[in-house]
Design a protein around this motif. Structure first.
Motif, PDB file in Angstrom:
ATOM      1  N   CYS A  94     137.535  -7.442  38.138  1.00  0.00           N
ATOM      2  CA  CYS A  94     136.401  -8.132  38.763  1.00  0.00           C
ATOM      3  C   CYS A  94     136.575  -8.179  40.283  1.00  0.00           C
ATOM      4  O   CYS A  94     137.669  -8.445  40.792  1.00  0.00           O
ATOM      5  CB  CYS A  94     136.303  -9.547  38.198  1.00  0.00           C
ATOM      6  SG  CYS A  94     134.972 -10.524  38.896  1.00  0.00           S
ATOM      7  N   HIS A 140     135.508 -10.322  42.256  1.00  0.00           N
ATOM      8  CA  HIS A 140     135.618 -11.674  42.818  1.00  0.00           C
ATOM      9  C   HIS A 140     137.085 -11.971  43.081  1.00  0.00           C
ATOM     10  O   HIS A 140     137.565 -11.790  44.186  1.00  0.00           O
ATOM     11  CB  HIS A 140     134.979 -12.694  41.859  1.00  0.00           C
ATOM     12  CG  HIS A 140     135.037 -14.108  42.363  1.00  0.00           C
ATOM     13  ND1 HIS A 140     135.281 -15.173  41.533  1.00  0.00           N
ATOM     14  CD2 HIS A 140     134.902 -14.613  43.624  1.00  0.00           C
ATOM     15  CE1 HIS A 140     135.268 -16.286  42.260  1.00  0.00           C
ATOM     16  NE2 HIS A 140     135.042 -15.971  43.531  1.00  0.00           N
ATOM     17  N   LEU A 141     137.826 -12.361  42.058  1.00  0.00           N
ATOM     18  CA  LEU A 141     139.235 -12.697  42.274  1.00  0.00           C
ATOM     19  C   LEU A 141     140.170 -11.909  41.365  1.00  0.00           C
ATOM     20  O   LEU A 141     141.319 -12.309  41.165  1.00  0.00           O
ATOM     21  CB  LEU A 141     139.443 -14.203  42.087  1.00  0.00           C
ATOM     22  CG  LEU A 141     138.762 -15.088  43.147  1.00  0.00           C
ATOM     23  CD1 LEU A 141     138.955 -16.569  42.818  1.00  0.00           C
ATOM     24  CD2 LEU A 141     139.289 -14.795  44.546  1.00  0.00           C
ATOM     25  N   GLY A 142     139.670 -10.831  40.814  1.00  0.00           N
ATOM     26  CA  GLY A 142     140.581  -9.896  40.143  1.00  0.00           C
ATOM     27  C   GLY A 142     140.852 -10.122  38.676  1.00  0.00           C
ATOM     28  O   GLY A 142     141.784  -9.523  38.138  1.00  0.00           O
ATOM     29  N   CYS A 143     140.076 -10.964  37.980  1.00  0.00           N
ATOM     30  CA  CYS A 143     140.261 -11.079  36.525  1.00  0.00           C
ATOM     31  C   CYS A 143     139.726  -9.804  35.862  1.00  0.00           C
ATOM     32  O   CYS A 143     139.022  -9.020  36.503  1.00  0.00           O
ATOM     33  CB  CYS A 143     139.481 -12.267  35.980  1.00  0.00           C
ATOM     34  SG  CYS A 143     140.114 -13.862  36.524  1.00  0.00           S
ATOM     35  N   CYS A 170     132.825 -11.634  33.117  1.00  0.00           N
ATOM     36  CA  CYS A 170     134.143 -12.041  33.611  1.00  0.00           C
ATOM     37  C   CYS A 170     134.419 -13.467  33.140  1.00  0.00           C
ATOM     38  O   CYS A 170     133.634 -14.379  33.436  1.00  0.00           O
ATOM     39  CB  CYS A 170     134.200 -11.955  35.144  1.00  0.00           C
ATOM     40  SG  CYS A 170     135.856 -12.364  35.735  1.00  0.00           S
ATOM     41  N   CYS A 212     136.573 -15.615  34.049  1.00  0.00           N
ATOM     42  CA  CYS A 212     137.106 -16.587  35.016  1.00  0.00           C
ATOM     43  C   CYS A 212     136.028 -17.447  35.661  1.00  0.00           C
ATOM     44  O   CYS A 212     136.117 -18.669  35.664  1.00  0.00           O
ATOM     45  CB  CYS A 212     137.928 -15.858  36.078  1.00  0.00           C
ATOM     46  SG  CYS A 212     139.440 -15.179  35.369  1.00  0.00           S
ATOM     47  N   HIS A 213     134.987 -16.810  36.220  1.00  0.00           N
ATOM     48  CA  HIS A 213     133.946 -17.593  36.900  1.00  0.00           C
ATOM     49  C   HIS A 213     132.544 -17.113  36.548  1.00  0.00           C
ATOM     50  O   HIS A 213     131.594 -17.409  37.264  1.00  0.00           O
ATOM     51  CB  HIS A 213     134.147 -17.554  38.419  1.00  0.00           C
ATOM     52  CG  HIS A 213     135.559 -17.803  38.837  1.00  0.00           C
ATOM     53  ND1 HIS A 213     136.437 -16.784  39.142  1.00  0.00           N
ATOM     54  CD2 HIS A 213     136.258 -18.958  38.961  1.00  0.00           C
ATOM     55  CE1 HIS A 213     137.620 -17.297  39.432  1.00  0.00           C
ATOM     56  NE2 HIS A 213     137.553 -18.601  39.330  1.00  0.00           N
ATOM     57  N   GLY A 214     132.432 -16.334  35.484  1.00  0.00           N
ATOM     58  CA  GLY A 214     131.107 -16.020  34.945  1.00  0.00           C
ATOM     59  C   GLY A 214     130.334 -14.885  35.589  1.00  0.00           C
ATOM     60  O   GLY A 214     129.131 -14.756  35.356  1.00  0.00           O
ATOM     61  N   SER A 215     130.969 -14.041  36.381  1.00  0.00           N
ATOM     62  CA  SER A 215     130.232 -12.893  36.906  1.00  0.00           C
ATOM     63  C   SER A 215     129.865 -11.954  35.758  1.00  0.00           C
ATOM     64  O   SER A 215     130.636 -11.787  34.807  1.00  0.00           O
ATOM     65  CB  SER A 215     131.079 -12.127  37.933  1.00  0.00           C
ATOM     66  OG  SER A 215     131.212 -12.885  39.103  1.00  0.00           O
ATOM     67  N   PRO A 260     129.554 -14.945  41.457  1.00  0.00           N
ATOM     68  CA  PRO A 260     130.660 -15.001  42.433  1.00  0.00           C
ATOM     69  C   PRO A 260     131.150 -13.614  42.875  1.00  0.00           C
ATOM     70  O   PRO A 260     131.550 -13.433  44.020  1.00  0.00           O
ATOM     71  CB  PRO A 260     131.777 -15.740  41.690  1.00  0.00           C
ATOM     72  CG  PRO A 260     131.136 -16.390  40.525  1.00  0.00           C
ATOM     73  CD  PRO A 260     129.885 -15.620  40.197  1.00  0.00           C
TER      74      PRO A 260
HETATM   75  S1  FES Z   1     137.351 -13.352  39.007  1.00  0.00           S
HETATM   76 FE1  FES Z   1     135.585 -12.641  38.031  1.00  0.00          FE
HETATM   77  S2  FES Z   1     134.106 -14.098  38.445  1.00  0.00           S
HETATM   78 FE2  FES Z   1     135.846 -14.823  39.496  1.00  0.00          FE
END
Ligand code: FES
Length: 214
Positions: A141, A143-146, A170, A172-175, A188
């Motif tokens: 992802c 955003h922050l790499g999940c 994703c 982690c934060h729903g992207s 995100p």
């Molecule tokens: S790491 Fe994927 S939405 Fe934050």
């Protein structure tokens, strides 16, 4: 301690008085001549130490992905440069539906930072791949790499809108990303999933990390 500190005389110590100019010049020439070989010897290991190790080279090397026998809707993961690279076999319906997502996407034509996210010009198309049937992307992802999870089945389901077209979520934060790895608006994650360089060497083998020649 700064690098300048290494050059300073130790506290309380005086610098050695230099000989006159002519003597200094002779000393310099003599020491250069004598130091030439030693200098090369001293430099050689340094140069050697900057060369990547065999392990590092292997870690960055292209990898061969065997996609034989993949079922429609199947995802296989291959490791390249320590990252998960997905190969997804898409159905014709999956590919045909992609166009309908455009209005809801943040960057439908993959125009943002193409050198980073879509480095091969041949994949800057509506399905973001060399062959519409096979989607190849780095499964990380932006955003922050999940690592997003698969949500290929369209329609209402937990954590997704009722008009969900199928794609990735994703955790982690729903992207959310469609089946071409394009991120939906107001999420995100700022960018689409990266497409790595890759090339087909046969119908059943892909080399990930090697660009397709134009
Ligand atoms: S790491 Fe994927 S939405 Fe934050």
């Amino acid at each position: 301690m700064s690098s300048a500190d290494h050059l300073a005389a130790p506290s309380g110590a005086a610098f050695t008085e230099l000989p006159p100019d002519s003597t200094r010049r002779n000393l310099l020439i003599a020491s250069c001549a004598a130091g030439g070989v030693a200098g090369i010897a001293a430099i050689t290991p340094l140069v050697g130490s900057f060369e990547p190790s065999e392990k590092a080279k292997a870690a960055g090397a292209p990898v061969t992905a065997d996609i034989s026998g993949m079922a429609v809707g199947e995802l296989r993961t291959f490791e390249w440069r320590g990252k998960p690279v997905w190969v997804v076999r898409r159905s014709k319906e999956m590919v045909d539906e992609l166009k309908k997502n455009d209005a809801g996407l943040a960057d439908p034509e993959s125009k943002r930072n193409p050198s980073e996210f879509t480095p091969m010009p041949q994949t800057r198309n509506e399905y973001r791949s060399l062959k519409p049937e096979y989607f190849v992307a780095v499964g990380v992802c932006t955003h922050l790499g999940c690592s997003p999870s698969t949500r290929f089945t369209p329609g209402p389901q937990a954590s997704l809108p009722d008009d969900w077209p199928g794609g990735f979520l994703c955790p982690c934060h729903g992207s959310t990303f469609d089946l071409a790895g394009r991120v939906f608006k107001n999420k995100p994650a700022p960018d689409n999933l990266p497409i790595p360089p890759y090339t087909f060497v046969s119908d059943t083998k892909i080399i990930i990390g090697e660009e397709t020649k134009a």
